[in-house]
Scaffold this active site. Structure first.
Site, PDB file in Angstrom:
ATOM      1  N   ARG A 104       0.884   6.326   9.418  1.00 48.56           N
ATOM      2  CA  ARG A 104       0.361   5.213  10.164  1.00 48.56           C
ATOM      3  C   ARG A 104      -1.015   5.192  10.517  1.00 48.56           C
ATOM      4  O   ARG A 104      -1.448   6.072  10.975  1.00 48.56           O
ATOM      5  CB  ARG A 104       1.345   5.071  11.136  1.00 48.56           C
ATOM      6  CG  ARG A 104       1.203   3.867  11.915  1.00 48.56           C
ATOM      7  CD  ARG A 104       2.167   3.769  13.150  1.00 48.56           C
ATOM      8  NE  ARG A 104       3.452   3.587  12.888  1.00 48.56           N
ATOM      9  CZ  ARG A 104       4.515   3.537  13.662  1.00 48.56           C
ATOM     10  NH1 ARG A 104       4.076   3.337  14.918  1.00 48.56           N
ATOM     11  NH2 ARG A 104       5.614   3.318  13.400  1.00 48.56           N
ATOM     12  N   ASP A 149      10.814  13.511  18.113  1.00 47.65           N
ATOM     13  CA  ASP A 149      10.139  13.458  16.646  1.00 47.65           C
ATOM     14  C   ASP A 149      11.078  14.413  16.040  1.00 47.65           C
ATOM     15  O   ASP A 149      11.017  15.694  15.619  1.00 47.65           O
ATOM     16  CB  ASP A 149       8.810  13.993  16.705  1.00 47.65           C
ATOM     17  CG  ASP A 149       8.088  13.594  15.638  1.00 47.65           C
ATOM     18  OD1 ASP A 149       8.397  14.118  14.538  1.00 47.65           O
ATOM     19  OD2 ASP A 149       6.984  12.921  15.503  1.00 47.65           O
ATOM     20  N   THR A 175      -4.614  -0.034  12.534  1.00 50.09           N
ATOM     21  CA  THR A 175      -3.824  -1.208  12.118  1.00 50.09           C
ATOM     22  C   THR A 175      -2.330  -0.824  12.464  1.00 50.09           C
ATOM     23  O   THR A 175      -1.513  -1.598  12.368  1.00 50.09           O
ATOM     24  CB  THR A 175      -4.149  -1.430  10.753  1.00 50.09           C
ATOM     25  OG1 THR A 175      -3.347  -0.498  10.035  1.00 50.09           O
ATOM     26  CG2 THR A 175      -5.300  -1.796  10.223  1.00 50.09           C
ATOM     27  N   ASP A 197       8.654  16.939  13.955  1.00 44.35           N
ATOM     28  CA  ASP A 197       8.377  18.327  14.879  1.00 44.35           C
ATOM     29  C   ASP A 197       9.615  19.015  15.091  1.00 44.35           C
ATOM     30  O   ASP A 197       9.194  20.306  14.960  1.00 44.35           O
ATOM     31  CB  ASP A 197       7.801  17.697  16.103  1.00 44.35           C
ATOM     32  CG  ASP A 197       6.470  17.109  16.002  1.00 44.35           C
ATOM     33  OD1 ASP A 197       5.847  17.317  15.033  1.00 44.35           O
ATOM     34  OD2 ASP A 197       5.974  16.235  16.862  1.00 44.35           O
TER      35      ASP A 197
END
Length: 209
Positions: free
Chosen positions: A104, A200, A108, A203
């Site tokens: 990502r 996450d 933006t 992770d």
């Protein structure tokens, strides 16, 4: 309106509870995700076509059922999607595996492709896009778009946990793509994490939290 299938088998729901627990260690988390993926593979491949074949048993000749040559392709979104691949391959060892790498953009917030490698016959396969956490849906939408640009028409999305926002995004951009998940959670928080979620997934799978 798109389709959402919640895989609510007791074993899936039990294992999902275990991976939600913040005290579950990396080794156990990885194993549980693998097991959940294998169980969910039963549901997502439920509509594979069958054909009748003749088999000679030790006793007699039998008319039996066999998968009718439907070719399967798995497309995990890197990196967290990798944690679900082996579980599915245990049930479908002849499936081919492609990979889509996205990150990502911090400014933006849009997904950016950094790696894509797909089987040469990808257009002929029924594809399962694998993204454990369907949060905003931006990454999954973009991955599906990349496949459609390559003339892929048979696509399903497999995730562990989905947020309503992510489901809406898939339905808006790809209403033809059914979503298979183990749970639909409440919402996203201000940081884009699914609530209550499981943190996450990448992770926790790879011990980088």
């Amino acid at each position: 309106m798109g389709k959402v299938v919640i895989c609510d088998h007791p074993l899936i729901q039990h294992k999902l509870t275990l991976i939600r627990d913040e005290n579950t260690k990396t080794k156990d988390f990885r194993q549980l995700v693998n097991e959940i993926a294998m169980l969910m593979a039963y549901e997502i491949t439920r509509d594979l076509p069958l054909e009748t074949v003749t088999v000679k048993t030790p006793v007699a000749v039998a008319e039996c059922k066999s998968i009718a040559g439907k070719m399967l392709g798995l497309v995990p979104i890197l990196r967290a999607g990798l944690g679900m691949v082996d579980g599915i391959l245990k049930l479908h060892p002849t499936a081919k595996v492609g990979h889509i790498g996205l990150y990502r953009d911090p400014e933006t917030l849009r997904p950016v492709e950094y790696y894509i490698k797909l089987p040469s016959d990808i257009q002929e396969r029924e594809l399962i896009v694998i993204d454990p956490m369907l949060a905003t849906g931006g990454t999954a939408c973009y991955a599906i778009q990349l496949l459609k640009e390559r003339k892929c028409t048979q696509i399903k999305l497999l995730c562990l946990v989905a947020a309503p926002e992510g489901i809406e995004a898939i339905h808006n951009h790809h209403p033809d793509v059914p979503i298979y998940c183990a749970a639909v959670d409440d919402c996203l928080n201000d940081h884009g994490y699914i609530v209550p979620g499981l943190g996450d997934a990448g992770d926790r799978l790879f011990g980088t939290k």
